[in-house]
Design an enzyme around this catalytic site. Structure first.
Site, PDB file in Angstrom:
ATOM      1  N   ASP A  12     -44.408 -46.355  54.120  1.00 22.59           N
ATOM      2  CA  ASP A  12     -45.706 -45.651  53.618  1.00 22.59           C
ATOM      3  C   ASP A  12     -45.656 -44.685  52.858  1.00 22.59           C
ATOM      4  OD1 ASP A  12     -46.985 -47.769  55.387  1.00 22.59           O
ATOM      5  OD2 ASP A  12     -46.887 -46.414  57.150  1.00 22.59           O
ATOM      6  N   LYS A  15     -43.929 -46.479  47.879  1.00 20.40           N
ATOM      7  CA  LYS A  15     -43.064 -47.105  47.147  1.00 20.40           C
ATOM      8  C   LYS A  15     -43.814 -48.151  46.253  1.00 20.40           C
ATOM      9  CE  LYS A  15     -41.130 -48.986  51.039  1.00 20.40           C
ATOM     10  NZ  LYS A  15     -41.813 -48.039  52.327  1.00 20.40           N
ATOM     11  N   ASN A  37     -45.528 -57.578  57.754  1.00 15.26           N
ATOM     12  CA  ASN A  37     -45.611 -56.103  58.447  1.00 15.26           C
ATOM     13  C   ASN A  37     -45.762 -55.041  57.546  1.00 15.26           C
ATOM     14  OD1 ASN A  37     -42.905 -56.290  57.748  1.00 15.26           O
ATOM     15  ND2 ASN A  37     -42.236 -55.501  59.519  1.00 15.26           N
ATOM     16  N   GLY A  39     -46.995 -53.134  53.902  1.00 16.39           N
ATOM     17  CA  GLY A  39     -48.248 -53.116  53.284  1.00 16.39           C
ATOM     18  C   GLY A  39     -48.295 -52.093  51.780  1.00 16.39           C
ATOM     19  N   HIS A  40     -48.281 -52.496  50.774  1.00 18.82           N
ATOM     20  CA  HIS A  40     -48.188 -51.821  49.555  1.00 18.82           C
ATOM     21  C   HIS A  40     -49.473 -51.570  48.911  1.00 18.82           C
ATOM     22  CE1 HIS A  40     -43.574 -52.799  49.303  1.00 18.82           C
ATOM     23  NE2 HIS A  40     -43.939 -51.699  50.398  1.00 18.82           N
ATOM     24  N   GLN A 198     -40.737 -50.974  54.467  1.00 23.87           N
ATOM     25  CA  GLN A 198     -40.624 -49.969  55.587  1.00 23.87           C
ATOM     26  C   GLN A 198     -39.844 -48.897  55.016  1.00 23.87           C
ATOM     27  OE1 GLN A 198     -39.555 -53.514  56.687  1.00 23.87           O
ATOM     28  NE2 GLN A 198     -42.009 -53.775  57.043  1.00 23.87           N
TER      29      GLN A 198
HETATM   30  P1  IMP Z   1     -42.822 -54.536  63.578  1.00 13.50           P
HETATM   31  O1  IMP Z   1     -41.948 -54.544  62.280  1.00 13.50           O
HETATM   32  O2  IMP Z   1     -44.234 -55.177  63.291  1.00 13.50           O
HETATM   33  O3  IMP Z   1     -41.994 -54.993  64.763  1.00 13.50           O
HETATM   34  O4  IMP Z   1     -43.322 -52.978  63.964  1.00 13.50           O
HETATM   35  C1  IMP Z   1     -42.024 -52.068  64.396  1.00 13.50           C
HETATM   36  C2  IMP Z   1     -42.134 -50.570  64.013  1.00 13.50           C
HETATM   37  O5  IMP Z   1     -42.271 -50.581  62.635  1.00 13.50           O
HETATM   38  C3  IMP Z   1     -43.956 -50.367  64.316  1.00 13.50           C
HETATM   39  O6  IMP Z   1     -43.908 -48.868  64.814  1.00 13.50           O
HETATM   40  C4  IMP Z   1     -44.509 -50.457  62.992  1.00 13.50           C
HETATM   41  O7  IMP Z   1     -45.806 -49.633  62.867  1.00 13.50           O
HETATM   42  C5  IMP Z   1     -43.594 -49.895  62.208  1.00 13.50           C
HETATM   43  N1  IMP Z   1     -43.699 -50.749  60.739  1.00 13.50           N
HETATM   44  C6  IMP Z   1     -43.369 -52.034  60.404  1.00 13.50           C
HETATM   45  N2  IMP Z   1     -43.746 -52.345  59.218  1.00 13.50           N
HETATM   46  C7  IMP Z   1     -44.066 -51.102  58.406  1.00 13.50           C
HETATM   47  C8  IMP Z   1     -44.427 -50.783  57.275  1.00 13.50           C
HETATM   48  O8  IMP Z   1     -44.196 -51.273  56.269  1.00 13.50           O
HETATM   49  N3  IMP Z   1     -44.716 -49.459  57.101  1.00 13.50           N
HETATM   50  C9  IMP Z   1     -44.780 -48.375  58.141  1.00 13.50           C
HETATM   51  N4  IMP Z   1     -44.553 -48.874  59.353  1.00 13.50           N
HETATM   52  C10 IMP Z   1     -44.154 -50.017  59.598  1.00 13.50           C
END
Ligand code: IMP
Length: 407
Positions: A12, A15, A37, A39-40, A198
């Site tokens: 977050d 990017k 997972n 979000g941009h 991420q």
């Molecule tokens: P997962 O990838 O959904 O399994 O989440 C694992 C961890 O990574 C959690 O703490 C999520 O909140 C965090 N996470 C996953 N994708 C993002 C992202 O794009 N931005 C910020 N945190 C993320």
């Protein structure tokens, strides 16, 4: 030239905006890790676009975008995102390509993801998008890849319901299937942007394990997750905020104190719009952690940093950065691998006077208030990495470039 953009914190960092900014001069944009997972958010002419799977370059007419083999793709989420783009006038047909090596996320993975996190002694706080399950099955060598969709034998691991789900998307997915090694070879010598998802501290290897995502969100993933070797990557830029955020569980040593700093906490969260694009969850906020950032600079061999959200601090009297950790009375300046140490770490903070001037209308580094320049120069000195670009607002145009990036 091949440029990689990664998140240098816990995701977050902004990017999406920077990729969008650079995509104008790129021939193609490649996403190489994670799935829905991510979000941009991108703002163009006050219109906001939220992307989860599709590289941000899609918003430029005619650009080719690739979803790399390091990604895990939920077909339902993908086609919903494409539908929304179409609804907003973005013509994507014929320019979205998916690596034949990419793994697919099936609907049942989402439930497993949520159920598993709920029974963990210490939940990770996953986004519940089935990402961890898809990567786990990939490692177990029972995952489903796009390349397997037209090969009945390779689909032997499917369960009841999976085939009916895939049948809805098979032809449309296969129409986008591509061989990325061949495509990137064809594009050699052209400008290609590799878009990380991420952040480096959520990377399965370099991140704060086990509180990480499951893909390779660091720069190293750009090679293996797309179809080139590491020597093909010419430049790596790390995006970081002027402060730190994290969504989900896990240590965040510089998190503002919920009681004594509650006003500052809420101010940064609201001013920085620190609410998840994917889950809507409020993000945890804290001071800039330079120990963590310097680690990210090192493990990703960053050529430069892109500093975002500087404007969020515009009205503060003073700003703080973390220059070391106090762990059980010991001063530590390298980012610990032990999650227990990181959880116990108390930040050693250094104060800087605030600039108390809006920076949003600034177009050059020279025009920035001296106190903001001092803050940036300290980041450069501490991390031994130049801050080449500064973002001072959500719009494409609110970007200060100190050194031309595509050269
Ligand atoms: P997962 O990838 O959904 O399994 O989440 C694992 C961890 O990574 C959690 O703490 C999520 O909140 C965090 N996470 C996953 N994708 C993002 C992202 O794009 N931005 C910020 N945190 C993320």
């Amino acid at each position: 030239m091949n440029i990689v953009i990664i998140g240098a914190q816990w995701g977050d960092e902004g990017k999406g905006k920077i990729v969008d900014f650079l995509a104008g001069d790129a021939e193609a944009i490649v996403r190489y890790a994670g799935g829905a997972n991510a979000g941009h958010t991108i703002v163009i002419d006050r219109r906001e676009y939220a992307l989860h799977l599709i590289p941000s370059g899609i918003l430029y007419p005619g650009k080719q975008v690739f979803l790399g083999g390091g990604m895990v793709i939920d077909p339902q989420a993908l086609f919903e995102e494409l539908r929304l783009l179409e609804e907003r006038g973005i013509d994507w047909q014929g320019r979205v390509f998916i690596s034949d090596r990419a793994h697919l996320v099936l609907p049942r993975y989402r439930k497993i993801d949520v159920d598993r996190d709920a029974v963990r002694k210490k939940p990770i706080g996953t986004t519940g998008r089935g990402i961890g399950v898809a990567y786990a099955l990939k490692s177990e060598r029972v995952g489903v890849r796009l390349a397997d969709l037209d090969n009945g034998e390779a689909l032997g691991n499917l369960e009841t319901g999976d085939t009916a789900f895939l049948d809805q998307y098979r032809d449309r997915l296969l129409a986008m299937k591509t061989d990325m090694a061949a495509e990137l070879y064809r594009l050699r010598g052209k400008n290609v942007l590799f878009e990380g998802a991420q952040g480096s501290l959520l990377d399965i290897d370099s991140g704060t394990y086990p509180y990480v995502s499951s893909g390779l969100s660091s720069a190293a993933g750009a090679a293996s997750g797309s179809g080139v070797g590491p020597r093909a990557l010419d430049k790596v830029l790390g995006v970081c905020k002027a402060y730190t955020t994290r969504v989900g569980n896990g240590p965040l040593p510089t998190e503002f104190d919920q009681k004594s700093q509650s006003a500052l906490y809420q101010f940064v969260r609201d001013t920085g719009r620190e609410y998840g694009v994917t889950t809507g969850r409020a993000r945890r906020c804290g001071s800039l952690d330079l120990v963590a950032l310097r680690y990210a600079c090192r493990v990703n061999s960053l050529d430069a940093l892109v500093l975002t959200h500087l404007d969020v601090y515009d009205t503060l009297d003073e700003v703080e950065v973390c220059v070391a950790y106090d762990i059980a009375g010991k001063r530590v300046t390298d980012f610990p691998g032990s999650i227990a140490d990181l959880t116990a770490a108390k930040p050693v903070l250094r104060k800087f006077p605030g600039w108390k001037t809006p920076v949003t209308g600034t177009h050059t580094f020279k025009e920035l208030p001296q106190a903001a320049k001092n803050y940036i120069e300290f980041i450069e000195e501490f991390t031994e990495t130049p801050v080449d670009t500064v973002s001072v607002g959500y719009e494409r145009t609110q970007t200060i470039v100190r050194n031309q990036i595509w050269s």
